[in-house]
Write a protein that holds these residues in place. Structure first.
Motif, PDB file in Angstrom:
ATOM      1  N   ILE A  48      93.823 -78.986  34.933  1.00 11.29           N
ATOM      2  CA  ILE A  48      93.921 -77.949  36.068  1.00 11.29           C
ATOM      3  C   ILE A  48      95.404 -77.604  36.064  1.00 11.29           C
ATOM      4  CG2 ILE A  48      94.105 -77.688  38.543  1.00 11.29           C
ATOM      5  CD1 ILE A  48      91.182 -79.283  38.383  1.00 11.29           C
ATOM      6  N   LEU A  49      96.371 -78.821  35.820  1.00 12.43           N
ATOM      7  CA  LEU A  49      97.856 -78.537  35.933  1.00 12.43           C
ATOM      8  C   LEU A  49      98.169 -77.449  35.004  1.00 12.43           C
ATOM      9  CD1 LEU A  49      99.212 -81.926  36.699  1.00 12.43           C
ATOM     10  CD2 LEU A  49      99.065 -80.162  38.304  1.00 12.43           C
ATOM     11  N   HIS A  50      97.648 -77.316  33.863  1.00 12.32           N
ATOM     12  CA  HIS A  50      97.947 -76.365  33.044  1.00 12.32           C
ATOM     13  C   HIS A  50      97.361 -74.925  32.866  1.00 12.32           C
ATOM     14  CE1 HIS A  50      99.412 -80.421  31.321  1.00 12.32           C
ATOM     15  NE2 HIS A  50     100.469 -79.605  30.902  1.00 12.32           N
ATOM     16  N   ALA A  51      96.467 -74.946  33.820  1.00 12.88           N
ATOM     17  CA  ALA A  51      95.622 -73.939  33.787  1.00 12.88           C
ATOM     18  C   ALA A  51      96.138 -72.329  33.451  1.00 12.88           C
ATOM     19  CB  ALA A  51      94.689 -73.771  34.965  1.00 12.88           C
ATOM     20  N   ASP A  52      97.122 -72.326  34.138  1.00  7.53           N
ATOM     21  CA  ASP A  52      97.895 -70.723  33.848  1.00  7.53           C
ATOM     22  C   ASP A  52      99.481 -70.881  34.424  1.00  7.53           C
ATOM     23  OD1 ASP A  52      97.859 -68.165  33.085  1.00  7.53           O
ATOM     24  OD2 ASP A  52      98.268 -67.435  35.369  1.00  7.53           O
ATOM     25  N   HIS A  53     100.318 -70.121  33.809  1.00  5.97           N
ATOM     26  CA  HIS A  53     101.633 -70.087  34.391  1.00  5.97           C
ATOM     27  C   HIS A  53     102.144 -68.700  34.256  1.00  5.97           C
ATOM     28  CE1 HIS A  53     105.453 -72.588  35.073  1.00  5.97           C
ATOM     29  NE2 HIS A  53     104.503 -72.675  35.993  1.00  5.97           N
ATOM     30  N   GLU A  54     101.520 -67.628  34.696  1.00  5.22           N
ATOM     31  CA  GLU A  54     101.902 -66.443  34.549  1.00  5.22           C
ATOM     32  C   GLU A  54     102.427 -65.977  33.196  1.00  5.22           C
ATOM     33  OE1 GLU A  54     105.413 -65.275  35.014  1.00  5.22           O
ATOM     34  OE2 GLU A  54     105.641 -65.739  37.118  1.00  5.22           O
ATOM     35  N   GLN A  55     103.524 -65.090  33.068  1.00  4.32           N
ATOM     36  CA  GLN A  55     104.022 -64.491  31.753  1.00  4.32           C
ATOM     37  C   GLN A  55     104.918 -65.409  30.861  1.00  4.32           C
ATOM     38  OE1 GLN A  55     101.824 -62.154  31.316  1.00  4.32           O
ATOM     39  NE2 GLN A  55     101.389 -62.446  33.673  1.00  4.32           N
ATOM     40  N   ASN A  56     104.309 -66.681  30.579  1.00  8.07           N
ATOM     41  CA  ASN A  56     105.106 -67.594  29.514  1.00  8.07           C
ATOM     42  C   ASN A  56     105.107 -66.948  28.405  1.00  8.07           C
ATOM     43  OD1 ASN A  56     102.737 -69.121  28.528  1.00  8.07           O
ATOM     44  ND2 ASN A  56     102.515 -68.951  30.529  1.00  8.07           N
ATOM     45  N   CYS A  57     105.762 -67.765  27.429  1.00 11.04           N
ATOM     46  CA  CYS A  57     105.760 -67.361  26.065  1.00 11.04           C
ATOM     47  C   CYS A  57     104.386 -67.268  25.417  1.00 11.04           C
ATOM     48  CB  CYS A  57     106.664 -68.324  25.164  1.00 11.04           C
ATOM     49  SG  CYS A  57     106.637 -68.128  23.419  1.00 11.04           S
ATOM     50  N   SER A  58     103.389 -68.328  25.579  1.00 10.19           N
ATOM     51  CA  SER A  58     102.026 -68.257  24.851  1.00 10.19           C
ATOM     52  C   SER A  58     101.423 -67.170  25.732  1.00 10.19           C
ATOM     53  CB  SER A  58     101.620 -69.369  25.018  1.00 10.19           C
ATOM     54  OG  SER A  58     101.382 -70.195  26.027  1.00 10.19           O
ATOM     55  N   THR A  59     101.376 -66.942  26.781  1.00  6.58           N
ATOM     56  CA  THR A  59     100.656 -66.169  27.370  1.00  6.58           C
ATOM     57  C   THR A  59     101.049 -64.422  27.217  1.00  6.58           C
ATOM     58  OG1 THR A  59     100.273 -67.623  29.309  1.00  6.58           O
ATOM     59  CG2 THR A  59      99.563 -65.374  29.706  1.00  6.58           C
ATOM     60  N   ALA A  60     102.521 -64.454  26.982  1.00  7.85           N
ATOM     61  CA  ALA A  60     102.791 -62.989  26.904  1.00  7.85           C
ATOM     62  C   ALA A  60     102.497 -62.847  25.338  1.00  7.85           C
ATOM     63  CB  ALA A  60     104.350 -63.013  26.814  1.00  7.85           C
ATOM     64  N   SER A  95      97.122 -73.150  46.201  1.00 11.63           N
ATOM     65  CA  SER A  95      98.199 -74.029  45.726  1.00 11.63           C
ATOM     66  C   SER A  95      97.815 -74.768  44.416  1.00 11.63           C
ATOM     67  CB  SER A  95      99.055 -74.812  46.560  1.00 11.63           C
ATOM     68  OG  SER A  95      98.286 -75.927  47.017  1.00 11.63           O
ATOM     69  N   ILE A  96      98.598 -75.082  43.728  1.00  9.17           N
ATOM     70  CA  ILE A  96      98.235 -76.094  42.465  1.00  9.17           C
ATOM     71  C   ILE A  96      98.155 -77.378  42.847  1.00  9.17           C
ATOM     72  CG2 ILE A  96     100.673 -76.499  41.976  1.00  9.17           C
ATOM     73  CD1 ILE A  96      97.849 -75.928  39.377  1.00  9.17           C
ATOM     74  N   GLU A  97      98.887 -77.766  44.008  1.00 10.49           N
ATOM     75  CA  GLU A  97      98.672 -79.138  44.538  1.00 10.49           C
ATOM     76  C   GLU A  97      97.320 -79.402  45.280  1.00 10.49           C
ATOM     77  OE1 GLU A  97     100.949 -77.206  45.375  1.00 10.49           O
ATOM     78  OE2 GLU A  97     103.085 -78.474  45.123  1.00 10.49           O
ATOM     79  N   ASN A  98      96.681 -78.177  45.900  1.00 12.79           N
ATOM     80  CA  ASN A  98      95.500 -78.414  46.254  1.00 12.79           C
ATOM     81  C   ASN A  98      94.327 -78.105  45.343  1.00 12.79           C
ATOM     82  OD1 ASN A  98      93.997 -76.143  49.126  1.00 12.79           O
ATOM     83  ND2 ASN A  98      94.575 -78.265  49.249  1.00 12.79           N
ATOM     84  N   LEU A  99      94.623 -77.567  44.530  1.00 11.09           N
ATOM     85  CA  LEU A  99      93.695 -77.515  43.353  1.00 11.09           C
ATOM     86  C   LEU A  99      93.404 -78.613  42.468  1.00 11.09           C
ATOM     87  CD1 LEU A  99      94.323 -73.855  41.993  1.00 11.09           C
ATOM     88  CD2 LEU A  99      92.308 -74.426  43.334  1.00 11.09           C
ATOM     89  N   GLY A 102     110.082 -70.005  41.269  1.00 11.42           N
ATOM     90  CA  GLY A 102     110.811 -70.901  40.817  1.00 11.42           C
ATOM     91  C   GLY A 102     111.944 -71.463  41.717  1.00 11.42           C
ATOM     92  N   GLU A 103     112.416 -70.688  42.591  1.00  9.16           N
ATOM     93  CA  GLU A 103     113.505 -71.197  43.632  1.00  9.16           C
ATOM     94  C   GLU A 103     112.950 -72.536  44.369  1.00  9.16           C
ATOM     95  OE1 GLU A 103     113.779 -68.149  42.312  1.00  9.16           O
ATOM     96  OE2 GLU A 103     115.671 -68.647  41.243  1.00  9.16           O
ATOM     97  N   LYS A 104     111.717 -71.946  44.741  1.00 10.61           N
ATOM     98  CA  LYS A 104     111.128 -72.838  45.804  1.00 10.61           C
ATOM     99  C   LYS A 104     109.968 -73.979  45.383  1.00 10.61           C
ATOM    100  CE  LYS A 104     111.681 -69.595  49.702  1.00 10.61           C
ATOM    101  NZ  LYS A 104     110.977 -68.411  49.993  1.00 10.61           N
ATOM    102  N   GLY A 105     109.880 -73.900  43.949  1.00 11.97           N
ATOM    103  CA  GLY A 105     108.969 -74.544  43.375  1.00 11.97           C
ATOM    104  C   GLY A 105     107.495 -74.674  43.983  1.00 11.97           C
ATOM    105  N   ILE A 106     107.319 -73.319  43.905  1.00  6.93           N
ATOM    106  CA  ILE A 106     105.583 -72.826  44.326  1.00  6.93           C
ATOM    107  C   ILE A 106     104.899 -72.279  43.013  1.00  6.93           C
ATOM    108  CG2 ILE A 106     104.377 -71.052  45.947  1.00  6.93           C
ATOM    109  CD1 ILE A 106     106.683 -71.260  47.804  1.00  6.93           C
ATOM    110  N   LEU A 107     103.839 -72.822  43.158  1.00 10.98           N
ATOM    111  CA  LEU A 107     102.706 -72.445  42.153  1.00 10.98           C
ATOM    112  C   LEU A 107     101.344 -72.150  42.632  1.00 10.98           C
ATOM    113  CD1 LEU A 107     101.970 -71.727  38.971  1.00 10.98           C
ATOM    114  CD2 LEU A 107     101.700 -74.207  38.761  1.00 10.98           C
TER     115      LEU A 107
END
Ligand code: ACO
Length: 426
Positions: free
Chosen positions: A222-234, A72-76, A61-66
């Motif tokens: 694709i941009l929404h495909a996953d975002h690790e342990q967010n509220c809905s995934t948790a 990378s999300i940009e590549n996908l 989150g500090e470096k803006g990497i996903l």
């Protein structure tokens, strides 16, 4: 680097193991803390709590990497098809061409929903919020496919069914809301083109989706495909941890996503931009309200629990809006308002000091609007994209031999034991 942490409690020193991730993320393992010390930890909103080990998504989150599985999300977003990303997120690798063909065939074979289920849509009011209908319908799948109740997590049939049928459910719900007949899936079309067909075709005239729009939907998903342990995934993991079936767990995740602090923000952003437009562009008045804590107003689509810099997904969406709207000949004044609002916020010390930047929801609504998706369906589109993430995280948890039911502790702050008082003596 420390290989253990030391904790001193009531004069006794305890050693706690350190866990290090593949990107050097560090955690203190407190899984035996209560057994050893009698203490639990308090962490409202789980801001410092790692709930699992996961190899699906890496987020800095500090470096803006996903990244998903290292990509990378940009590549996908630039190169992949949504179903490739779904496969990657769920099964861990990019599919070979044979694997991909088989996966797509499964998705094609399961695109129709049970005809009885189609009639369930008639039971909802046409004004019912599509997220409520989506969650109900996804949960209803467990009634139509009761073999899910004792499914092995290695049994992929439910994954394929859900990935395929959710599109049909979303589109049938939309058709019902506008009083049009449902359009059945066309399995000769790609995943996204088939979705567009079910949403926007009607029996009275031929329809062929604009390939640029199909590509845009592909990228959005694709941009929404996953975002690790967010509220809905948790939520999906927590519900799934009781061995509730996949449809039930995802249905609960959809409801968690609905909230305006989470996926519901994309709808709230458009409503906010509209309000600013209606006020004649009174940015200052709006910003004053946002900064006044007593107003309860937030700059929707800004801020994130994890990103303390620009959300990389928001960057892709901002560029996409800039290119797509002219192609569609859409002149949306809300895009200019959003850009102005962003520029004002990024210069304002309130936002700078708190590291508040646009998140994925800030520009996505403008793109959805341009594609003809109604505002109350924005969060449904988010759910459609997030499904691979929910499934992948559920599958990873179910296959973990150390899986435990999710069950946090609390610190009780209520009354101590006291005798019952009869009604006439209170
Ligand atoms: N507008 C105004 N102030 C904000 C905003 C915002 N959008 N976001 C955070 N803040 C302020 C808070 O008031 C708080 O200020 P304080 O330190 O003076 O008390 C500080 O920034 C930290 O905010 P928290 O609410 O503690 O941060 P948290 O990590 O709990 O919340 C959240 C993150 C819920 C996303 C928050 O930033 C927010 O409400 N944003 C607007 C809603 C939104 O866009 N949600 C979508 C997120 S992305 C997603 O879920 C898909």
């Amino acid at each position: 680097m420390a290989d253990s942490a030391k904790l001193t409690l009531e004069g006794t020193e305890y050693e706690l193991p350190i866990v290090v991730g593949s990107e050097d993320e560090k955690a203190i393992d407190i899984s035996k803390l209560r057994d050893q010390t009698g203490y639990v930890t308090i962490d409202g909103g789980y801001k410092n709590t790692g709930s699992c080990l996961s190899s699906i998504t890496y987020l800095d989150g500090e470096k803006g990497i996903l990244r998903h599985r290292g990509y990378s999300i940009e590549n996908l977003a630039e190169k992949a098809e949504f179903l490739e990303v779904a496969y990657l997120v769920i099964y861990g690798t990019l599919p070979t061409s044979n694997e991909y063909e088989e996966f797509k065939k499964g998705i094609r074979d399961h695109s129709i929903i049970h005809e009885d289920m189609r009639h369930l849509f008639d039971g909802f009011p046409s004004s019912g919020h599509p997220m409520s209908i989506l969650s109900s319908m996804v949960c209803a799948l467990s009634a139509y496919y009761p073999d899910c109740l004792d499914a092995d997590p290695a049994d992929d049939i439910h994954i394929t069914r859900l990935l395929s049928k959710i599109r049909t459910i979303v589109a049938f719900g939309y058709k019902k809301s506008i009083g049009h007949p449902a359009m059945y899936p066309r399995n000769d079309l790609s995943y996204c083109a088939n979705f567009m067909h079910m949403m926007f075709a009607n029996p009275a005239e031929p329809y062929e989706a604009d390939p640029i729009i199909v590509k845009a939907i592909n990228t959005l998903l694709i941009l929404h495909a996953d975002h690790e342990q967010n509220c809905s995934t948790a939520t999906v993991r927590l519900v799934g941890s009781s061995n509730a079936n996949l449809y039930a767990a995802v249905s609960a995740g959809i409801l968690a996503l609905w909230g305006p602090l989470h996926g519901g923000a994309n709808q709230a952003v458009i409503e906010m931009l509209q309000e600013i437009q209606d006020s004649g562009g009174d940015y200052k008045g709006f910003m004053d309200k946002v900064k006044d804590k007593s107003s309860g107003v937030r700059l929707m689509g800004f801020g994130h629990r994890v990103y303390k810099s620009y959300d990389p997904r928001a960057k892709v969406l901002k560029d996409m809006a800039a290119k797509l709207l002219p192609h569609l000949k859409v002149d949306d004044p809300l895009l200019d308002i959003a850009k102005n609002l962003e520029a004002i916020a990024l210069e304002d010390s309130y936002f700078v000091e708190r590291n508040l930047y646009p998140n994925v929801d800030f520009y996505s609504g403008i793109v959805y609007r341009a594609l003809g998706i109604p505002v109350n369906m924005f969060t449904v589109m988010f759910a459609l994209g997030r499904l691979p993430g929910w499934i992948g995280q559920w599958r990873e948890m179910m296959r973990d031999p150390g899986k435990k039911i999710g069950r946090p502790r609390q610190i009780f702050t209520g009354e101590n034991a006291r005798p019952f008082v009869e009604l006439d003596k209170r």
